[in-house]
Design an enzyme around this catalytic site. Structure first.
Site, PDB file in Angstrom:
ATOM      1  N   LYS A 207       0.724  -1.269  -0.148  1.00  0.00           N
ATOM      2  CA  LYS A 207      -0.033  -0.073   0.115  1.00  0.00           C
ATOM      3  C   LYS A 207       0.808   1.356   0.094  1.00  0.00           C
ATOM      4  O   LYS A 207       1.213   1.833   1.150  1.00  0.00           O
ATOM      5  CB  LYS A 207      -0.981  -0.026   1.163  1.00  0.00           C
ATOM      6  CG  LYS A 207      -2.137   0.996   1.225  1.00  0.00           C
ATOM      7  CD  LYS A 207      -3.022   0.617   0.049  1.00  0.00           C
ATOM      8  CE  LYS A 207      -4.195   1.735  -0.352  1.00  0.00           C
ATOM      9  NZ  LYS A 207      -5.048   1.236  -1.556  1.00  0.00           N
ATOM     10  N   SER A 409      -8.604  -0.573  -4.953  1.00  0.00           N
ATOM     11  CA  SER A 409      -8.893   0.036  -3.528  1.00  0.00           C
ATOM     12  C   SER A 409     -10.219   0.416  -3.434  1.00  0.00           C
ATOM     13  O   SER A 409     -11.234  -0.543  -3.438  1.00  0.00           O
ATOM     14  CB  SER A 409      -7.766   1.122  -3.237  1.00  0.00           C
ATOM     15  OG  SER A 409      -7.650   1.387  -1.869  1.00  0.00           O
TER      16      SER A 409
END
Length: 624
Positions: A207, A409
């Site tokens: 991430k 996401s």
């Protein structure tokens, strides 16, 4: 008294100059408005468009990027022009509709791809464009040829042009192929020098959205993920172009690797270089290209050029389909995901959820296709949208997700409540991870010197406060919330995909995948096109025949409808002229990337204490 008398002439001069400036401003904008009104009147009361001539050439002179929907309305696009932003775009739905009709239109003899103002799309929409060209050839029985011509082709434009039956380049042109990838700004040393701390909190090894703010370069995990992603996308690009142009395997790689030597040998003649590499079929000047199109088609009414109809003109000529009692409703989720309500081209948790709710409550809408093109954003807004889709399925209406260029996401989060998830092989998806960021600048203030003080009844009063040192207790509290949201993310994804949370975690951790890679990891149901998703929704709703679509969008006001229908292009074009004449470029283009990235640092402070409840499910990814 003497000083007052001395300043009186200066005051009168200032008043006169100000009055002149005010009159000039009013005159300029009134003139622009008068032009818009005249053209609106002409459109309303004019005699209509002349009939197409036989053997006309359909010129696909597409403007800007290829998107799911235009951002904002004509007024908003005009304001963007005044601020120096490029607001032109082409809707995918319009392009598909034009090519579908043109294939069966006896007046259309051939198609010319004019991609000089085409900004391209991600690989999903690029392939939608390419597939539409292939259908055009098939539906016309192979009788209608496609030509492509440009003064120069960039990478995205050439990918489309490679499908043309004949591809030509200007003698001073070039074909620029460079490969896929991305280089970013990294701010760690800058922040340390000025006294700013990013304070990035996250869950997920890959991430990397906040990475540029606390590092000086990409991590090994980022390089691993992006090399796997971009490598697969680039291989597909090369395979497609080499197949369309009938090049030897590896021809594109050799073209790039030998570019310096071959360009030097040809004296810098890049057009000849492209011809020798068989990237184009010939080299022609504009007048030579006009002559070819006249020969293959017909002359215009003046006999000076070829009979033609441009993309927007042809689109306006298409008949409006009759209203149907049973339709497939399409909700577009394009752009970043934010809390509240947003205009078209962006996703608002409230506004997009409301559109889904409207479609669910509309009895004529028998199924919903959610067309997703988003890198994510607010976790809360994403969940509001997902919940509305869940309620829609519980109400008995099928939901099919069609993933466009990017559905990562938060874009993946809103895709988790569907009967079927279909992605294009070149879609960028995944990025199942969460992060938060609470920057502080107490060290910067100390250098000024500027001091902060006050009283709060608890340690949490006034948090987050960028003027004060970052409290580790605050970090601990927010990290717990981020970890909770990641657990929610993986648990919901596992339930949606029929997997275990640990299975999702293994392919999650914020890592991005292509649509094909996501299929191999069971993150989607199948790869396919936008049309495949529509057909799947119609089948689930048991609709017979060709399904009719209805785009579920916020209804514009009456005046906005009038401007969009008759004068939208005029208003935008007039704003462009005004920007150039009056020099209204406000932000140097070289600074826009840094400005956009640094705006993320201000978001928590703009939200105040609400930032404690906010986490981001956003992907630092762009479609090549």
């Amino acid at each position: 008294m003497g000083l007052k008398s001395a300043l009186a002439p200066l005051g009168r001069a200032v008043v006169r100059v100000w009055s002149w400036l005010d009159v000039s401003r009013r005159f300029a904008f009134n003139l622009l408005w008068l032009l818009v009104l005249l053209l609106l009147a002409s459109a309303l009361f004019g005699s209509g468009k002349p009939a197409l001539r036989d053997k006309s050439t359909l010129v696909l002179n597409l403007q800007g990027p290829l998107l799911e929907q235009h951002a904002g309305d004509a007024r908003g696009r005009a304001m963007a022009k005044l601020q120096g932003e490029d607001s032109e775009s082409t809707q995918l739905r319009d392009l598909l509709r034009v090519l579908e009709h043109a294939a069966k239109d006896d007046k259309v003899q051939q198609v010319l791809l004019d991609l000089s103002s085409y900004a391209g799309a991600g690989q999903a929409n690029q392939h939608e464009f390419m597939a539409a060209l292939a259908r055009f050839k098939k539906d016309s029985g192979g009788k209608k040829k496609i030509y492509a011509y440009a003064e120069g082709f960039d990478q995205r434009g050439y990918q489309i042009a490679a499908l043309a039956d004949e591809l030509y380049l200007h003698p001073m042109g070039a074909v620029l192929l460079e490969g896929f990838g991305r280089y970013r700004n990294y701010y760690k040393d800058l922040f340390e020098r000025v006294g700013v701390s990013a304070n990035v909190l996250r869950v997920g090894k890959y991430k990397n959205f906040g990475e540029p703010y606390f590092a000086n370069g990409p991590s090994e995990a980022t390089l691993e993920s992006e090399s796997y992603l971009y490598g697969a996308l680039w291989q597909r690009y090369m395979d497609g172009v080499e197949g369309a142009r009938k090049l030897d395997k590896g021809g594109i790689t050799r073209y790039i690797e030998t570019l310096p030597e071959r360009a030097k040998a040809l004296g810098g003649d890049y057009a000849q270089l492209a011809l020798q590499a068989k990237l184009v079929d010939g080299i022609k000047t504009r007048d030579e290209m006009r002559a070819l199109l006249i020969e293959r088609g017909a002359k215009d009414e003046k006999g000076q050029s070829f009979a033609r109809v441009e993309f927007k003109d042809y689109l306006e000529r298409l008949p409006t389909p009759p209203a149907a009692k049973a339709v497939v409703g399409v909700v577009v989720a394009q752009g970043g995901i934010s809390d509240g309500s947003k205009a078209p081209g962006e996703i608002g948790g409230d506004s997009t959820a409301r559109l889904i709710r409207d479609a669910r409550e509309d009895e004529s809408v028998k199924a919903i296709v959610l067309r997703v093109s988003s890198p994510g954003g607010s976790a809360l807004a994403s969940e509001l949208i997902r919940r509305e889709l869940e309620l829609t399925r519980k109400a008995g209406k099928p939901v099919v997700v069609s993933m466009g260029d990017v559905a990562a996401s938060g874009g993946y989060w809103i895709s988790m409540s569907a009967d079927e998830v279909i992605a294009e092989p070149g879609t960028i998806t995944g990025s199942i991870g969460v992060f938060g960021m609470l920057p502080t600048a107490d060290k910067l203030l100390a250098k000024l010197p500027l001091h902060v003080g006050g009283y709060g009844t608890t340690w949490l009063t006034g948090q987050p406060d960028p003027r004060r040192p970052f409290d580790p207790r605050l970090g601990q509290a927010i990290q717990a919330g981020i970890e909770h949201i990641y657990t929610e993310f993986t648990t919901r994804a596992a339930a949606a995909r029929g997997l275990k949370p640990e299975d999702i975690d293994a392919v999650g951790q914020g890592r991005v995948w292509t649509g094909q890679q996501a299929l191999e990891r069971k993150l989607i149901d199948r790869v396919g096109s936008y049309g495949d998703a529509i057909a799947a929704a119609a089948k689930r709703a048991k609709l017979e025949g060709e399904p009719q679509l209805r785009y579920i969008e916020k209804e514009p006001g009456r005046f906005a409808k009038l401007v969009d229908q008759f004068g939208g292009d005029v208003l935008v074009g007039g704003a462009d002229v005004a920007r150039q004449v009056f020099g209204l470029n406000l932000i140097p283009s070289a600074l826009t990337d840094a400005q956009r990235e640094l705006q993320w640092l201000l978001a928590p402070q703009q939200q105040g204490s609400k930032a404690l409840l906010r986490a981001h499910v956003h992907c630092l990814c762009t479609a090549p």
